[in-house]
Write a protein that holds these residues in place. Structure first.
Motif, PDB file in Angstrom:
ATOM      1  N   PHE A 237       0.613  -0.647  -8.738  1.00  0.00           N
ATOM      2  CA  PHE A 237       1.138  -0.296  -7.413  1.00  0.00           C
ATOM      3  C   PHE A 237       0.060   0.392  -6.579  1.00  0.00           C
ATOM      4  O   PHE A 237      -0.176   0.031  -5.421  1.00  0.00           O
ATOM      5  N   ILE A 238      -0.620   1.380  -7.167  1.00  0.00           N
ATOM      6  CA  ILE A 238      -1.665   2.117  -6.451  1.00  0.00           C
ATOM      7  C   ILE A 238      -2.845   1.200  -6.126  1.00  0.00           C
ATOM      8  O   ILE A 238      -3.375   1.216  -5.011  1.00  0.00           O
ATOM      9  N   THR A 239      -3.243   0.365  -7.092  1.00  0.00           N
ATOM     10  CA  THR A 239      -4.367  -0.547  -6.884  1.00  0.00           C
ATOM     11  C   THR A 239      -4.101  -1.508  -5.736  1.00  0.00           C
ATOM     12  O   THR A 239      -4.958  -1.712  -4.861  1.00  0.00           O
ATOM     13  N   VAL A 240      -2.905  -2.114  -5.724  1.00  0.00           N
ATOM     14  CA  VAL A 240      -2.569  -3.090  -4.685  1.00  0.00           C
ATOM     15  C   VAL A 240      -2.495  -2.425  -3.316  1.00  0.00           C
ATOM     16  O   VAL A 240      -2.981  -2.978  -2.313  1.00  0.00           O
ATOM     17  N   THR A 241      -1.930  -1.222  -3.229  1.00  0.00           N
ATOM     18  CA  THR A 241      -1.860  -0.548  -1.934  1.00  0.00           C
ATOM     19  C   THR A 241      -3.253  -0.193  -1.420  1.00  0.00           C
ATOM     20  O   THR A 241      -3.520  -0.302  -0.216  1.00  0.00           O
ATOM     21  N   VAL A 242      -4.150   0.214  -2.308  1.00  0.00           N
ATOM     22  CA  VAL A 242      -5.529   0.524  -1.895  1.00  0.00           C
ATOM     23  C   VAL A 242      -6.227  -0.747  -1.385  1.00  0.00           C
ATOM     24  O   VAL A 242      -6.916  -0.717  -0.351  1.00  0.00           O
ATOM     25  N   ILE A 243      -6.031  -1.872  -2.087  1.00  0.00           N
ATOM     26  CA  ILE A 243      -6.626  -3.139  -1.644  1.00  0.00           C
ATOM     27  C   ILE A 243      -6.043  -3.562  -0.296  1.00  0.00           C
ATOM     28  O   ILE A 243      -6.764  -4.037   0.591  1.00  0.00           O
ATOM     29  N   LEU A 244      -4.742  -3.361  -0.135  1.00  0.00           N
ATOM     30  CA  LEU A 244      -4.097  -3.683   1.133  1.00  0.00           C
ATOM     31  C   LEU A 244      -4.689  -2.855   2.279  1.00  0.00           C
ATOM     32  O   LEU A 244      -4.910  -3.373   3.379  1.00  0.00           O
ATOM     33  N   ILE A 245      -4.942  -1.576   2.007  1.00  0.00           N
ATOM     34  CA  ILE A 245      -5.549  -0.706   3.015  1.00  0.00           C
ATOM     35  C   ILE A 245      -6.918  -1.259   3.427  1.00  0.00           C
ATOM     36  O   ILE A 245      -7.226  -1.393   4.615  1.00  0.00           O
TER      37      ILE A 245
END
Length: 254
Positions: A237-245
């Protein structure tokens, strides 16, 4: 139908599997799926509709896995699905009239807040504290379903992250939050897809070639999530949100 090459098919198959693996748990599959469709030369008017076809196949598969595991709160989500559907239909119709680019800065800020909050709440999502009798929480969930449904139909990136965050805020643990999120995500996806179909904005060839490997990826990803729980979902979850940012910042600057 345009001429297909083996390399074009391989791009969609490999990217589709990876997109399904990620999207089945925390969303964000569009980060891989949409560039893959662009890479094989899909006409731009068909891009979003074809992506929704593949995404709907993926969402249905992962939703079924969570349903079988019992990791969905049906009493709650059945009241939220109609709101998600209404929001998605309104969003899809709106995006045909209004450019969605102005949302990017707001999405970046919201994703940053979500990431920071999740990083600092170390034990967040380990244990469920949701109370069905809390009227304020149910009202907040209803508003979230309507607004995020609209956002999914209108723009889309980060929908899975926003839904999971909303359910975590309501007190669910990570696995059930992901399961609830997937069923609402499927509702908004299928609504948006049907709207694109009615508008003639879907390439079934592109959507199916991408969607079939996404289904396989969704089976693998959702089973891992259900088996490993928060220890698997939280870092993803954290990894995907950081990539999305990063992706949204990059798109805003170019």
């Amino acid at each position: 139908m345009e001429d297909w090459t083996l390399s074009m098919v391989l791009i969609l198959v490999v990217c589709g599997f990876l997109a399904g693996l990620i999207d089945s748990v925390v969303g964000g599959g569009g980060l891989i799926a949409i560039p893959a469709l662009l890479a094989v030369g899909i006409p731009l008017p068909l891009l979003l509709g074809s992506s929704k076809l593949a995404g709907s196949m993926c969402s249905l598969t992962s939703t079924a896995s969570f349903v079988r595991s019992g990791k969905i709160n049906f009493k709650l989500v059945r009241t939220l699905i109609p709101l998600s559907v209404i929001g998605a239909m309104a969003g899809t119709l709106t995006v045909r009239q209004v450019p969605s680019e102005f949302l990017k800065p707001l999405v970046i800020v919201m994703l940053v807040v979500i990431t920071i909050y999740t990083l600092f709440k170390k034990a967040w999502g380990d244990v469920s504290t949701f109370s069905a009798s809390n009227g304020k929480l149910r009202l907040a969930g209803s508003m979230a379903a309507l607004i995020i449904g609209f956002y999914d139909g209108f723009f889309g990136p980060g929908t899975g992250s926003f839904l999971i965050f909303a359910f975590l805020m309501m007190g669910f643990e990570f696995v059930t939050a992901a399961g609830n999120a997937k069923i609402l995500n499927f509702a908004s996806n299928i609504t948006s897809l049907l709207t694109f179909i009615a508008l003639g904005s879907v390439s079934y060839t592109h959507g199916l070639i991408l969607g079939i490997p996404m289904v396989i990826g969704a089976i693998v990803g959702s089973r891992m999530a259900i088996r490993k729980g928060a220890a698997y979902i939280r870092p993803l979850f954290i990894t995907v949100t950081v990539i999305l940012i990063g992706k949204q910042i990059w798109d805003t600057m170019h």
